[in-house]
Design an enzyme around this catalytic site. Structure first.
Site, mmCIF file in Angstrom:
data_model
loop_
_atom_site.group_PDB
_atom_site.id
_atom_site.type_symbol
_atom_site.label_atom_id
_atom_site.label_comp_id
_atom_site.label_asym_id
_atom_site.label_seq_id
_atom_site.Cartn_x
_atom_site.Cartn_y
_atom_site.Cartn_z
ATOM 1 N N GLU A 1 0.861 -1.197 0.000
ATOM 2 C CA GLU A 1 0.000 0.000 0.000
ATOM 3 C C GLU A 1 0.897 1.246 0.000
ATOM 4 O O GLU A 1 1.944 1.252 0.651
ATOM 5 C CB GLU A 1 -0.841 -0.018 1.290
ATOM 6 C CG GLU A 1 -1.645 1.235 1.562
ATOM 7 C CD GLU A 1 -2.227 1.273 2.994
ATOM 8 O OE1 GLU A 1 -1.566 0.774 3.934
ATOM 9 O OE2 GLU A 1 -3.339 1.803 3.153
ATOM 10 N N ASN B 1 -7.037 6.255 -1.743
ATOM 11 C CA ASN B 1 -5.933 5.333 -1.457
ATOM 12 C C ASN B 1 -6.148 4.156 -2.411
ATOM 13 O O ASN B 1 -7.083 3.373 -2.233
ATOM 14 C CB ASN B 1 -6.002 4.905 0.019
ATOM 15 C CG ASN B 1 -4.800 4.087 0.439
ATOM 16 O OD1 ASN B 1 -4.113 3.511 -0.402
ATOM 17 N ND2 ASN B 1 -4.584 3.998 1.739
ATOM 18 N N LYS C 1 -9.462 2.059 -1.873
ATOM 19 C CA LYS C 1 -9.680 1.540 -0.512
ATOM 20 C C LYS C 1 -11.022 2.000 0.062
ATOM 21 O O LYS C 1 -11.300 3.208 0.121
ATOM 22 C CB LYS C 1 -8.536 2.000 0.387
ATOM 23 C CG LYS C 1 -8.528 1.450 1.792
ATOM 24 C CD LYS C 1 -7.249 1.915 2.491
ATOM 25 C CE LYS C 1 -7.067 1.349 3.879
ATOM 26 N NZ LYS C 1 -5.760 1.785 4.453
ATOM 27 N N GLU D 1 -5.934 8.848 7.722
ATOM 28 C CA GLU D 1 -6.523 8.419 6.437
ATOM 29 C C GLU D 1 -7.925 8.997 6.233
ATOM 30 O O GLU D 1 -8.316 9.303 5.113
ATOM 31 C CB GLU D 1 -6.561 6.891 6.349
ATOM 32 C CG GLU D 1 -5.188 6.280 6.160
ATOM 33 C CD GLU D 1 -5.270 4.847 5.698
ATOM 34 O OE1 GLU D 1 -5.819 4.583 4.630
ATOM 35 O OE2 GLU D 1 -4.773 3.985 6.454
ATOM 36 N N CYS E 1 -4.932 -2.965 2.833
ATOM 37 C CA CYS E 1 -4.646 -2.877 4.273
ATOM 38 C C CYS E 1 -5.850 -3.136 5.169
ATOM 39 O O CYS E 1 -6.272 -4.266 5.311
ATOM 40 C CB CYS E 1 -3.981 -1.549 4.602
ATOM 41 S SG CYS E 1 -3.199 -1.612 6.225
ATOM 42 N N ASN F 1 0.240 -1.089 5.447
ATOM 43 C CA ASN F 1 1.138 -0.352 6.363
ATOM 44 C C ASN F 1 0.457 -0.442 7.716
ATOM 45 O O ASN F 1 -0.522 0.267 7.973
ATOM 46 C CB ASN F 1 1.206 1.134 6.000
ATOM 47 C CG ASN F 1 2.076 1.447 4.805
ATOM 48 O OD1 ASN F 1 3.212 1.902 4.926
ATOM 49 N ND2 ASN F 1 1.521 1.229 3.619
HETATM 50 N N1 CDT Z 1 -2.998 1.423 6.569
HETATM 51 C C1 CDT Z 1 -3.961 0.812 7.313
HETATM 52 O O1 CDT Z 1 -5.081 0.644 6.870
HETATM 53 N N2 CDT Z 1 -3.608 0.452 8.571
HETATM 54 C C2 CDT Z 1 -4.547 -0.109 9.495
HETATM 55 C C3 CDT Z 1 -4.226 0.276 10.886
HETATM 56 C C4 CDT Z 1 -4.843 1.526 11.252
HETATM 57 S S1 CDT Z 1 -4.660 1.906 12.943
HETATM 58 C C5 CDT Z 1 -5.482 3.365 13.102
HETATM 59 C C6 CDT Z 1 -4.589 -1.622 9.467
HETATM 60 O O2 CDT Z 1 -5.699 -2.175 9.560
HETATM 61 O O3 CDT Z 1 -3.554 -2.268 9.413
#
Ligand code: CDT
Length: 314
Positions: A47, A110, A127, A146, A172, A197
């Protein structure tokens, strides 16, 4: 003859805030060439694979925010990746921040794209499940903005006929939601690709931190098995600008078994030969959705956000 597809999961280590797109693309190229040497036909990158994870920074100036976005794809920085992939005959999934104009409106998503081995765009995914918050929360050690910088994707969860199979994408946080897999599962998906991430520190509930790796694999394995699909999940990992990102990128079989997984938190390629016909076996013999699902007995109601459970009523 089995439909065997050799896939590379190209994990990235941290990207520094000041690291330019060109330098990052050089790292992607190195992984792509390793993948070619190992006979991959498809490579999955993370991502937001072109920059540091910028939603950790609070910005008020939209012009500054937009410097993290790509207004075109390919563009001057990424054209070389597209060219090299076509020369090597490898397709790829790439996550990036997309700036576009739709119906006269500027929009921020995203996004992930899928490019085939001839360099053609197979499809795009934006996303849907955006995590984090929209306002600055200075008490956090880092932000996860985000919900401030992106709007939810408007393309749904489409699947595409490509690489001799039925393929789909997510990004993600989407992987934590069963709907993500199910919507694609109901379309017969055989391969789901995703980048992530994931900070190890989860500010709303730090008690969960110790299970960050477990929960990552738990949802990937369940999503694969319950929908009879390969899942290729690829991290940006390691300590990025003081934020500890989990790794453990992996390739999961439709049986739910992890076939291979990364051992480091840096740039690392893992490869698996994925038999797409294994999905047919799961779809027909284990699940047979048409014969065994009971949607009329699930007690769902229709709410403002579409189909929701009684649990969601308020
Ligand atoms: N990038 C992403 O979507 N990360 C989320 C964690 C967010 S924590 C506020 C994940 O689900 O890994």
């Amino acid at each position: 003859m089995t439909r065997s597809l050799t896939i590379g999961a190209a994990q990235l280590g941290p990207i520094a805030r000041g690291e330019g797109r060109e330098a990052v693309v050089e790292r992607l190229l190195a992984l792509l060439r390793q993948a070619a040497a190992r006979d991959c036909k498809l490579v999955v990158f993370p991502e937001l694979a072109l920059t540091t994870f910028f939603p950790r920074y609070f910005m008020e100036d939209q012009a500054e925010v937009d410097t993290w976005f790509e207004a075109e794809m390919p563009n001057n920085s990424t054209q070389v990746l597209f060219d090299e992939a076509r020369r090597l005959g490898i397709g790829f999934y790439l996550g990036y921040a997309e700036l576009c104009v739709e119906n006269g409106q500027t929009r921020h998503f995203n996004t992930a794209i899928l490019v085939d081995e001839a360099g053609n765009l197979v499809g795009k995914y934006r996303k849907v499940h955006l995590p984090g918050h929209a306002e600055n929360e200075p008490e956090r050690p880092f932000q996860h903005l985000e919900k401030r910088y992106f709007e939810p994707g408007n393309l749904g969860f489409p699947v595409f006929q490509a690489f001799d199979g039925i393929v789909g994408m997510c990004i993600c946080n989407d992987r934590r939601w069963p709907e993500t897999y199910r919507v694609m599962g109901m379309q017969g998906v055989e391969l789901i690709m995703l980048g992530y991430n994931t900070p190890r520190y989860f500010a709303p509930a730090p008690d969960l931190n110790r299970m960050a790796d477990f929960h990552n694999h738990l949802v990937l394995q369940a999503g694969a098995y319950q929908n009879g699909s390969w899942v290729v999940a690829v991290a940006k990992a390691g300590e990025e600008e003081g934020c500890d990102l989990i790794g453990e990128s992996c390739i999961v079989a439709p049986t739910g078994e992890i076939v291979t997984q990364c051992q480091t938190l840096g740039d690392e390629l893992i490869v698996a030969s994925c038999d797409l016909d294994l999905c047919t076996m799961l779809h027909t013999k284990r699940w047979d959705f048409a014969g065994n699902r009971e949607p009329e007995h699930y007690g769902l109601i229709t709410g403002s956000k579409g189909v929701v459970s009684p649990f969601d009523q308020s």
